[in-house]
Design an enzyme around this catalytic site. Structure first.
Site, PDB file in Angstrom:
ATOM      1  CG  ASP A  10      -1.705   1.203   1.408  1.00  0.00           C
ATOM      2  OD1 ASP A  10      -2.372   1.592   0.435  1.00  0.00           O
ATOM      3  OD2 ASP A  10      -1.670   1.807   2.502  1.00  0.00           O
ATOM      4  CG  ASP A  12      -1.800   7.506   0.474  1.00  0.00           C
ATOM      5  OD1 ASP A  12      -0.896   8.293   0.160  1.00  0.00           O
ATOM      6  OD2 ASP A  12      -2.802   7.291  -0.235  1.00  0.00           O
TER       7      ASP A  12
HETATM    8  C1  BG6 Z   1      -5.809   5.733   0.271  1.00  0.00           C
HETATM    9  C2  BG6 Z   1      -5.818   6.544   1.538  1.00  0.00           C
HETATM   10  O1  BG6 Z   1      -4.510   5.305   0.017  1.00  0.00           O
HETATM   11  O2  BG6 Z   1      -6.267   6.494  -0.843  1.00  0.00           O
HETATM   12  C3  BG6 Z   1      -7.211   7.141   1.745  1.00  0.00           C
HETATM   13  O3  BG6 Z   1      -5.489   5.715   2.629  1.00  0.00           O
HETATM   14  C4  BG6 Z   1      -7.635   7.925   0.518  1.00  0.00           C
HETATM   15  O4  BG6 Z   1      -7.172   7.978   2.879  1.00  0.00           O
HETATM   16  C5  BG6 Z   1      -7.593   7.018  -0.705  1.00  0.00           C
HETATM   17  O5  BG6 Z   1      -8.960   8.413   0.676  1.00  0.00           O
HETATM   18  C6  BG6 Z   1      -7.988   7.742  -1.997  1.00  0.00           C
HETATM   19  O6  BG6 Z   1      -7.041   8.749  -2.264  1.00  0.00           O
HETATM   20  P1  BG6 Z   1      -7.191   9.871  -3.361  1.00  0.00           P
HETATM   21  O7  BG6 Z   1      -5.796  10.439  -3.476  1.00  0.00           O
HETATM   22  O8  BG6 Z   1      -7.650   9.213  -4.628  1.00  0.00           O
HETATM   23  O9  BG6 Z   1      -8.187  10.844  -2.864  1.00  0.00           O
HETATM   24 MG    MG Z   2      -2.671   3.107   3.622  1.00  0.00          MG
END
Ligand code: BG6
Ligand code: MG
Length: 212
Positions: A10, A12
């Site tokens: 993963d 984030d």
């Molecule tokens: C995930 C995060 O990796 O991506 C979430 O943990 C986030 O918090 C999701 O909402 C979607 O991200 P993005 O950048 O498409 O808004």
């Molecule tokens: Mg994550």
């Protein structure tokens, strides 16, 4: 874990600390709307898509807004998130994470990203990891978000490995559920405020080097 050939990370909260930036950006929106938002709510949003996160934040007030108002709110959050993102540089990749992923590559593992985020490509480029991974699957390529295993299945198929040959590294409960639903092993990154409920958990990414 002798059968493991591939590692699907993963992004984030695993490769970098952008989980905090997602939470900070949501907090700006929640504050504007007068909706309480604390670290606990923020942690619930790990791994969850942008629109689903918004529904969770709005809670009982979700019926008060039209679909187009909700889309505008999600875009507002993304603009705030992107102000943090655009300031990131390769210096935001910690030495510990850099050393870990390079060592795992030297050990012969195939390495992929499996993230729900539609900002994945930009973030990898900003961190100087644009060309590093053998496969990248992100929120722009999937129709079902975590806990559906699609993101990891697509990553495994791009790498040419079966789910049993891959381990998913996650900081979110939904991500760990997605991994198990797809027949993958999972290792969770646990912290004081967050337990991803995985059979095996570590405190920091470099702990992987003791396992893999
Ligand atoms: C995930 C995060 O990796 O991506 C979430 O943990 C986030 O918090 C999701 O909402 C979607 O991200 P993005 O950048 O498409 O808004
Ligand atoms: Mg994550």
């Amino acid at each position: 874990m002798n059968h493991i050939r591939a590692i699907i990370f993963d992004l984030d909260g695993v490769i970098c600390s952008t989980d905090h930036y997602h939470a900070l950006a949501w907090k700006v929106l929640a504050d504007r709307l007068g909706i309480p938002f604390d670290e606990q709510v923020g942690s619930k949003l790990r791994g969850i898509s942008r629109m689903e996160s918004l529904e969770i934040i709005l809670g009982d007030r979700r019926g008060d807004f039209s679909e187009s108002e909700k889309l505008a709110m999600a875009e507002e959050k993304n603009r705030i998130y992107q102000t943090y993102l655009s300031a990131m540089t390769p210096g935001d990749l910690s030495q510990e994470v850099r050393m870990t992923i390079h060592t795992l590559r030297q050990r012969g593992y195939l390495l992929a990203i499996g993230s729900s985020s539609k900002n994945t490509r930009q973030l990898l480029n900003q961190l100087g990891l644009g060309d590093f991974f053998d496969a990248v699957v992100d929120g722009t390529q999937i129709t079902h978000g975590k806990p559906n295993p699609q993101v990891f299945q697509l990553a495994a198929s791009k790498l040419g490995v079966a789910p049993e040959q891959a381990v998913v590294i996650e900081d979110s409960k939904t991500g760990v559920q997605a991994a198990y639903a797809g027949g993958f092993s999972a290792i969770g990154i646990r912290s004081e405020n967050n337990d991803p409920d995985s059979d095996i958990s570590i405190r920091k990414l470099s702990n992987l080097l003791d396992i893999l």
